[in-house]
Motif scaffolding. Structure first.
Motif, PDB file in Angstrom:
ATOM      1  N   LYS A 332       0.831  -1.209   0.000  1.00 15.63           N
ATOM      2  CA  LYS A 332       0.000   0.000   0.000  1.00 15.63           C
ATOM      3  C   LYS A 332       0.865   1.257   0.000  1.00 15.63           C
ATOM      4  CE  LYS A 332      -3.840   2.165   2.499  1.00 15.63           C
ATOM      5  NZ  LYS A 332      -4.759   2.054   3.666  1.00 15.63           N
ATOM      6  N   VAL A 333       1.944   1.245   0.793  1.00 14.53           N
ATOM      7  CA  VAL A 333       2.808   2.430   0.902  1.00 14.53           C
ATOM      8  C   VAL A 333       3.706   2.564  -0.332  1.00 14.53           C
ATOM      9  CG1 VAL A 333       4.675   3.509   2.210  1.00 14.53           C
ATOM     10  CG2 VAL A 333       2.769   2.431   3.420  1.00 14.53           C
ATOM     11  N   LEU A 334       4.420   1.487  -0.661  1.00 17.43           N
ATOM     12  CA  LEU A 334       5.370   1.547  -1.769  1.00 17.43           C
ATOM     13  C   LEU A 334       4.672   1.616  -3.120  1.00 17.43           C
ATOM     14  CD1 LEU A 334       7.962  -1.104  -0.509  1.00 17.43           C
ATOM     15  CD2 LEU A 334       8.047   1.385  -0.257  1.00 17.43           C
ATOM     16  N   GLY A 335       3.458   1.075  -3.196  1.00 14.44           N
ATOM     17  CA  GLY A 335       2.719   1.100  -4.452  1.00 14.44           C
ATOM     18  C   GLY A 335       2.360   2.496  -4.921  1.00 14.44           C
ATOM     19  N   VAL A 336       2.442   3.467  -4.022  1.00 11.45           N
ATOM     20  CA  VAL A 336       2.184   4.856  -4.405  1.00 11.45           C
ATOM     21  C   VAL A 336       3.166   5.301  -5.492  1.00 11.45           C
ATOM     22  CG1 VAL A 336       2.231   7.239  -3.544  1.00 11.45           C
ATOM     23  CG2 VAL A 336       1.191   5.446  -2.167  1.00 11.45           C
ATOM     24  N   LEU A 337       4.344   4.682  -5.520  1.00 17.04           N
ATOM     25  CA  LEU A 337       5.379   5.073  -6.482  1.00 17.04           C
ATOM     26  C   LEU A 337       5.182   4.450  -7.857  1.00 17.04           C
ATOM     27  CD1 LEU A 337       8.482   4.668  -4.137  1.00 17.04           C
ATOM     28  CD2 LEU A 337       7.399   6.814  -4.822  1.00 17.04           C
ATOM     29  N   ALA A 338       4.246   3.495  -7.991  1.00 15.72           N
ATOM     30  CA  ALA A 338       4.091   2.775  -9.258  1.00 15.72           C
ATOM     31  C   ALA A 338       3.776   3.687 -10.445  1.00 15.72           C
ATOM     32  CB  ALA A 338       3.034   1.683  -9.111  1.00 15.72           C
ATOM     33  N   PRO A 339       2.848   4.633 -10.339  1.00 14.92           N
ATOM     34  CA  PRO A 339       2.609   5.516 -11.481  1.00 14.92           C
ATOM     35  C   PRO A 339       3.849   6.308 -11.897  1.00 14.92           C
ATOM     36  CG  PRO A 339       0.785   5.641  -9.941  1.00 14.92           C
ATOM     37  CD  PRO A 339       1.861   4.859  -9.260  1.00 14.92           C
ATOM     38  N   ALA A 340       4.666   6.709 -10.920  1.00 11.48           N
ATOM     39  CA  ALA A 340       5.912   7.404 -11.253  1.00 11.48           C
ATOM     40  C   ALA A 340       6.838   6.481 -12.042  1.00 11.48           C
ATOM     41  CB  ALA A 340       6.599   7.891  -9.981  1.00 11.48           C
ATOM     42  N   GLY A 341       6.866   5.189 -11.691  1.00 10.98           N
ATOM     43  CA  GLY A 341       7.677   4.234 -12.427  1.00 10.98           C
ATOM     44  C   GLY A 341       7.174   4.002 -13.833  1.00 10.98           C
ATOM     45  N   ARG A 342       5.860   4.028 -14.015  1.00  7.33           N
ATOM     46  CA  ARG A 342       5.280   3.856 -15.356  1.00  7.33           C
ATOM     47  C   ARG A 342       5.583   5.053 -16.245  1.00  7.33           C
ATOM     48  NH1 ARG A 342      -0.858   2.814 -14.946  1.00  7.33           N
ATOM     49  NH2 ARG A 342      -0.619   2.953 -17.218  1.00  7.33           N
ATOM     50  N   MET A 343       5.757   6.212 -15.643  1.00  3.71           N
ATOM     51  CA  MET A 343       6.044   7.443 -16.392  1.00  3.71           C
ATOM     52  C   MET A 343       7.480   7.900 -16.169  1.00  3.71           C
ATOM     53  SD  MET A 343       2.595   9.749 -15.838  1.00  3.71           S
ATOM     54  CE  MET A 343       3.442  11.184 -16.515  1.00  3.71           C
ATOM     55  N   ALA A 344       8.399   6.960 -15.955  1.00  5.58           N
ATOM     56  CA  ALA A 344       9.765   7.322 -15.565  1.00  5.58           C
ATOM     57  C   ALA A 344      10.437   8.234 -16.582  1.00  5.58           C
ATOM     58  CB  ALA A 344      10.596   6.055 -15.356  1.00  5.58           C
ATOM     59  N   LEU A 345      10.268   7.964 -17.874  1.00  9.06           N
ATOM     60  CA  LEU A 345      10.908   8.793 -18.897  1.00  9.06           C
ATOM     61  C   LEU A 345      10.356  10.216 -18.859  1.00  9.06           C
ATOM     62  CD1 LEU A 345      12.769   9.158 -21.326  1.00  9.06           C
ATOM     63  CD2 LEU A 345      10.926   8.285 -22.782  1.00  9.06           C
ATOM     64  N   SER A 346       9.041  10.353 -18.791  1.00  9.46           N
ATOM     65  CA  SER A 346       8.425  11.687 -18.742  1.00  9.46           C
ATOM     66  C   SER A 346       8.874  12.455 -17.500  1.00  9.46           C
ATOM     67  CB  SER A 346       6.896  11.568 -18.742  1.00  9.46           C
ATOM     68  OG  SER A 346       6.424  11.019 -19.948  1.00  9.46           O
ATOM     69  N   LEU A 347       8.897  11.785 -16.358  1.00 12.89           N
ATOM     70  CA  LEU A 347       9.286  12.461 -15.119  1.00 12.89           C
ATOM     71  C   LEU A 347      10.764  12.809 -15.111  1.00 12.89           C
ATOM     72  CD1 LEU A 347       7.222  10.649 -12.342  1.00 12.89           C
ATOM     73  CD2 LEU A 347       6.582  12.527 -13.861  1.00 12.89           C
ATOM     74  N   TYR A 348      11.588  11.939 -15.693  1.00 12.26           N
ATOM     75  CA  TYR A 348      13.028  12.206 -15.781  1.00 12.26           C
ATOM     76  C   TYR A 348      13.282  13.480 -16.592  1.00 12.26           C
ATOM     77  CZ  TYR A 348      17.910  11.529 -17.271  1.00 12.26           C
ATOM     78  OH  TYR A 348      19.247  11.697 -17.548  1.00 12.26           O
TER      79      TYR A 348
END
Length: 429
Positions: A332-348
């Motif tokens: 539940k806590v770590l899963g919050v980061l999953a959308p950021a991982g899916r958009m890693a290139l865009s966020l980078y």
């Protein structure tokens, strides 16, 4: 016999939630590293000035914690996930009866184009172009045995770095004599310092054009630095560890690999902490002493030992994250980061754009002035906003904007972007 289906981008329902969350975690660490070293201008400052910023007790503690837990560990983890992703894509292509090579070459070619544009037009510290180039070499290992892959990991992390390091250190002395080699090393070091000073001056300008011209010039000057071959060897080694982990389904089937992950956790953090402790003690011991013109013999070996320590620590982080992710609260806590991982290139890419505005002279002008503790806090604040934006974006769209461009150019057609309101893919996500 059915015809092989063509390779294509994976659907949302096919994604491995753990890998997305772990990639988001790695992206956070990479952003902190980039901020405290390059975006802030710390890597461009003269040694005395950089040490003055770290003089307060708080900054000394933050600097030590950064060096111990973050420096190079998260970029190692990020590279490991690149190799693991390659293994995952390869297995899915084989399941469809398709070859990964044509699509993956196009994928790497587009990534190279994005990376070079990022490097010259925005920020010199781009890693995407290097990943793309090394990714072409990774293709050569797709059908090699696990034993061959792990043998090359040892060669790339231990044998080649030692050979290259000792050749760079003692080769000039053997060819030209100690005095001439020391003179050439001093000239090289002075040139590098001059390039860094010129970049810092350009980034401090209140003109966007001046800043970006300085960035592009520095990028061009550093395309063929002596340390680049060693750096690319290390990255390939990290990719290969990820390739091996993907073949073992190490992070896809955590329950089946729980014992192995526990061993990786124990040895990864154990070896990583030992090496990090040794490096920290040596840094504190040599703090304030002048940098030698040529690295001492122990420094040559220590560089290789540090890379091994980074690898072990990064793998330890991956194992700890995977095991925690199996617990309900951890997921539940770590899963919050999953959308950021899916958009890693865009966020980078967004991180570069925002940081250039925060630090360069035409923006808020923090470059060369911000203590490390404030750079870390600033990074955490920006990344927190990015996580929120990623959640909002992926509630409506299948990909991040940069990922959509990457996929569309790779497959030669515009990929469907919006999520249908009642699609199975969205339900699975």
């Amino acid at each position: 016999m059915p015809e092989p289906s063509s390779a294509g981008p994976i659907d949302v329902s096919e994604r491995v939630h753990l890998l997305d969350a772990l990639r988001g975690f790695a992206l956070l660490g990479v952003f902190i590293s980039n901020s405290v070293t390059w975006f802030s201008g710390r890597a461009l400052l003269p040694r005395e000035q950089a040490q003055a910023l770290n003089a307060p007790v708080l900054e000394t503690v933050v600097s030590a914690l950064y060096a111990f837990f973050i420096d190079q560990k998260f970029v190692t983890l990020f590279s490991f996930l690149f190799g693991l992703g390659f293994s995952l894509q390869m297995s899915r292509a084989e399941a469809r009866g398709a070859s990964i090579v044509p699509v993956y070459r196009r994928r790497l070619g587009v990534l190279l184009l994005i990376g070079l544009t990022h490097m010259f037009a925005l920020w010199v510290g781009d890693i995407l172009s290097t990943y793309a180039l090394v990714g072409f070499v990774l293709l050569l290992f797709r059908q090699r045995s696990d034993r061959t892959v792990l043998t090359w990991v040892a060669v790339l992390f231990v044998v080649l770095p030692l050979l290259i390091s000792f050749a760079q250190r003692y080769g000039p002395e053997l060819l030209h004599g100690q005095e001439e080699a020391a003179r050439a090393a001093k000239v090289t070091r002075d040139e590098d310092a001059a390039h860094r000073t010129a970049l810092l001056t350009g980034l401090s300008s209140d003109s966007v054009l001046t800043s970006q011209q300085a960035n592009a010039k520095f990028a061009w000057q550093n395309l063929a630095t002596p340390g680049r071959p060693l750096w690319m060897c290390i990255i390939l080694g990290r990719f290969l560890v990820g390739l091996w982990a993907g073949r073992k389904r190490l992070l896809e089937d955590v329950e089946r690999n729980r014992k192995l992950l526990r061993r990786i956790l124990f040895w990864g953090l154990g070896v990583g902490i030992c090496v990090a402790t040794l490096a920290l003690v040596l840094n504190l011991r040599n703090r304030g002493t002048p940098m030698p013109v040529s690295p001492r013999p122990w420094m040559v070996g220590m560089r290789t030992l540090r890379e091994v320590g980074y690898l072990f620590m990064g793998l330890g982080y991956a194992a700890a994250f995977a095991l925690l992710f199996q617990k309900e609260r951890g997921k539940k806590v770590l899963g919050v980061l999953a959308p950021a991982g899916r958009m890693a290139l865009s966020l980078y890419l967004m991180q570069s754009l925002v940081s250039v505005w925060l630090y360069d002279g035409w923006g808020l002008g923090f470059v060369g002035h911000l203590p490390m503790s404030r750079s870390v806090l600033l990074s955490l604040g920006v990344f927190s906003v990015q996580v929120v934006l990623a959640h909002l974006w992926l509630s409506r769209f299948r990909f991040g904007p940069a990922e959509w461009v990457w996929r569309s150019l790779t497959y030669g057609r515009a990929q469907p972007m919006r999520l249908a309101s009642a699609s199975p893919a969205r339900t699975a996500h």
